[in-house]
Design an enzyme around this catalytic site. Sequence first.
Site, PDB file in Angstrom:
ATOM      1  N   HIS A  55       7.876  -1.836  -1.028  1.00  0.00           N
ATOM      2  CA  HIS A  55       7.650  -0.992   0.160  1.00  0.00           C
ATOM      3  C   HIS A  55       8.950  -0.597   0.864  1.00  0.00           C
ATOM      4  O   HIS A  55       8.920   0.190   1.809  1.00  0.00           O
ATOM      5  CB  HIS A  55       6.747  -1.706   1.170  1.00  0.00           C
TER       6      HIS A  55
ATOM      7  N   ASP B 152       0.980  -3.463  -8.289  1.00  0.00           N
ATOM      8  CA  ASP B 152       0.549  -4.078  -7.033  1.00  0.00           C
ATOM      9  C   ASP B 152      -0.667  -3.293  -6.506  1.00  0.00           C
ATOM     10  O   ASP B 152      -0.829  -2.107  -6.798  1.00  0.00           O
ATOM     11  CB  ASP B 152       1.702  -4.010  -6.024  1.00  0.00           C
TER      12      ASP B 152
ATOM     13  N   HIS C 259      -1.099  -2.257  -3.582  1.00  0.00           N
ATOM     14  CA  HIS C 259      -0.641  -1.220  -2.648  1.00  0.00           C
ATOM     15  C   HIS C 259       0.325  -0.252  -3.342  1.00  0.00           C
ATOM     16  O   HIS C 259       1.074  -0.649  -4.237  1.00  0.00           O
ATOM     17  CB  HIS C 259       0.083  -1.862  -1.454  1.00  0.00           C
TER      18      HIS C 259
ATOM     19  N   ASP D 169      -2.360  -8.787  -5.680  1.00  0.00           N
ATOM     20  CA  ASP D 169      -3.346  -8.556  -4.622  1.00  0.00           C
ATOM     21  C   ASP D 169      -4.482  -7.657  -5.105  1.00  0.00           C
ATOM     22  O   ASP D 169      -5.358  -7.279  -4.331  1.00  0.00           O
ATOM     23  CB  ASP D 169      -2.693  -7.999  -3.339  1.00  0.00           C
TER      24      ASP D 169
HETATM   25 ZN   LIG Z   1       0.560  -5.356  -2.209  1.00  0.00          ZN
END
Ligand SMILES: [Zn+2]
Length: 363
Positions: free
Chosen positions: A159, A216, A218, A305
Site C-alpha cells: 500500500h 493480497d 486488498h 487476508d
Molecule cells: Zn491486505
Amino acid sequence: MLAICSADHALHDPPHELLDGRLIPPYESPARAAIVHAALERAAIEPLLPPRAFGPEPIRAVHDARYLAYLERAYERWVAAGGNPAAVLPSALAVRWMSRRASGPLAEPGYYSYDLSAPIVAGTYRAARAAADAALTGAALLLEGQRLAYALCRPPGHHAGSDLCGGYCYLNNAAIAAEYLLREWASGRVREWATADQTRPVAPSPRRPVAILDIDYHHGNGTQQIFYERGDVLFVSIHADPAREYPYFAGYADERGAGAGLGANLNIPLEAGVDDTRYLAVLDTAIAAIADFAPRFLVLSAGFDTFDGDPIGDFALMADAYPLIGRRIAMLGLPTLVIQEGGYAVAALGENAAGLLRGLSGM
Ligand SMILES: [Zn+2]
C-alpha cells in the site's frame, strides 16, 4: 527454497490504528511475523537467513528522498513538537484542493499519509528498513541462481506509494525488490545461468524483466502507482472490489497503466464470498497475462487476508487453496521472490504461508 527474516520487525508495534472510525489495536501486529516464523520452522523450511544490509540506494530508486527523510525522523520530531508519544497519527491529510506542502512536525505526517492506518512509532523506520532489506536479500538470491525465496517482511509494503504511507505500509518492499531485479538485470552483472535456462515454457523478453503478482485481499495501490507509467514491469492484482473495500480509490478494472505503461497494469476486482474454485479460475487469467508478458523474474506480493474468517476480508478461501495457488504459479517456471504482505487471521497465518511455499516449491 530460502527464507529471510529479521527480528527487527518487532520494533514496529504501534498501540492503535483508526479503522472505520474506531480506535482499535492494530491487526498488523508483531505476532503475525512470529507465527509465520514458527510455521516455517515446523515445516522445515530452512535456513532462515537474516537480511543483508543494502543501504539506502535501492530504496531511493523507488521512494521520494524527502519522504524517506520524513519517515526516518517523523517520530522524534512529532514528540518534540508535543504530538502524542504513543504514535504519529495525523489530524489532517493533504487532499485535492488542500495539498500545499507543509513541513512542520505535526503537519508533515498528513502530507505523507493517505489514511490513518499507518501510525509511526520510534522503531517503525528501522523495522521498515529491515523488511526492505529482507526483500532485497531475496532479490539478490534470485540473481545468484535461487529459484525461490521468501521474504518475511513486516511491516508489509504494497500500500506504500512513492511518497505516501498508508494501510500498514511505509516502504514498498515488493517494488523495491522488483526495481532492484530490473536494474541488476539491465546492468548485465547477472550470472550466465539466467540466459542459459532451457526449462522455461516461454522465452523471456530482455526489455521486460519483471512481473509482480499481488494476491493480497486488498488492491496493491502503492505498487500500482510506482509502476503505473512503466512498461518494463507488469503489475497484476487480484483483490476485493474497491467499490466496497479498502483502498476504495484505486484498484478498478479500467486502470490499465498510462504512457509507456499502458497495458502493463491488470486489476481483477472480485465480489464478496470468493471461494477456492472461483479464485483459482481467476488466478489462471492472471497467470496467462504474466506468461504473455514473458518476464525473467516474478515478485509475488503474498497476502493471506483472502482466507475464510480473516477479520478484515470477505473472501472464503480454505487452507487447502494456498498450496494449489502456489503450484499454479510455479508452473510459470519463473525464479520467484515471495514477499509477505497482509493476513490477519493470525492463528491460521503461519500454516497458510507455509502452504503457499510448499506449493511453489513443488512439495
Ligand atoms: Zn491486505
